[in-house]
Design a protein around this motif. Structure first.
Motif: not given
Length: 317
Positions: A310-315, A230-237, A281-290
């Motif tokens: 996770l993002i809403e709780a952090y903010e 979980a996290g954020w993508l910042t583009a053009d401010g 922000l936070a690790y959610v899960r490992g990489m998997e093949k489904f």
């Protein structure tokens, strides 16, 4: 904040200043103590504050091939230093020739002749000059000759990160490599950031209904362990909540490790060719093949829900 690359960029009429020297990769909370003290003492003395750092990392010149993963590129360090109130950043090109400077020559060429240091602020383990022969005692000894003083700042900070180890760039890199973004953020004082240009990938995310920005990261970037974050993508401010994937995409037999960010619930974004930042922000899960594409889609939808929560709780903290 003024930014100089090389001694020749320093204004000829530059007066006395308060200086600190170091790699300062990440500008973490220990670094912030030294830099903050430098700014404070400069203001008390009525002179500018200067942070001196190096490019490339000295280890790459002294031991080629040993360049550590970087927690922040120089332009990002400059932003963080400016937020702390620094007046000028000097980036010294670290060459083989430069690495041969004795501690005395370094002091004269950099601190005395160019920066006219009135006060130098360092941590207790500061080393400089050829074969790291100089330390804070050597620095202080030369200060009596060249009319500057030295103050040593205790940068020993620790917390839960790394099981209570003292905060350092080395520990932060290790935590990032392990995917421990909570620990890394505790040391940095903010989420770990990766930057780069958005390039065209296989566009499978778009086909699946979750279009991602495929970020071509800067050289030597410290990239987190494979997984979903979980996290954020910042583009053009604009900072957008994001679900972030790091890895080689095992679902489609990928071989190239990538960083991809899905801006949650954003439609019609065209970020190709843009320089963007991804904050973890936070690790959610490992990489998997489904077992199937349908199972993958269910997992992605769940990832997005978890990332949003996770993002809403952090903010909301």
């Amino acid at each position: 904040m003024q930014r100089w690359r090389g001694l020749e960029d320093i204004p000829q009429d530059w007066g006395r200043s308060v200086v600190t020297i170091g790699s300062y990769d990440g500008v973490h909370r220990g670094h912030q103590l030294i830099i903050g003290r430098t700014v404070q003492r400069a203001r008390e003395l009525g002179v500018p504050s200067v942070v001196v750092t190096f490019d490339p990392h000295p280890s790459e010149v002294v031991r080629p091939g040993s360049h550590p993963p970087l927690l922040a590129p120089h332009h990002r360090r400059a932003e963080l230093m400016a937020e702390l109130g620094v007046d000028a950043q000097l980036i010294l090109p670290f060459t083989a020739e430069f690495s041969q400077l004795s501690p005395a020559d370094f002091i004269v060429k950099v601190l005395v002749d160019k920066l006219h240091a009135r006060l130098v602020i360092e941590g207790p383990n500061f080393r400089f000059g050829h074969k790291a022969a100089g330390n804070v005692d050597v620095l202080a000894e030369f200060g009596t000759t060249y009319d500057y003083r030295v103050e040593v700042v205790d940068l020993s900070v620790s917390g839960a990160a790394g099981g209570g180890e003292p905060f350092s760039s080395t520990l932060t890199r290790r935590l990032v490599a392990e995917g421990d973004m909570t620990g890394a953020a505790e040391i940095l004082g903010r989420p770990h950031r990766v930057e780069g240009v958005v390039v065209r990938g296989a566009q499978r995310g778009r086909e699946l209904g979750f279009p991602t920005a495929n970020v071509e990261t800067l050289p030597h970037t410290a990239i987190p362990a494979d997984g979903v974050y979980a996290g954020w993508l910042t583009a053009d401010g604009e900072r957008m909540p994001a679900a972030i994937s790091v890895g080689s995409n095992p679902q489609f037999a990928g071989t190239e490790r990538t960083v991809e960010a899905y801006a949650i619930d954003r439609v019609g974004l065209d970020l190709y060719g843009m320089h963007v930042a991804v904050d973890f922000l936070a690790y959610v899960r490992g990489m998997e093949k489904f077992e199937s594409i349908d199972a993958l889609l269910v997992a992605i939808a769940d990832d997005v829900k978890r990332c949003t929560a996770l993002i809403e709780a952090y903010e909301q903290r």
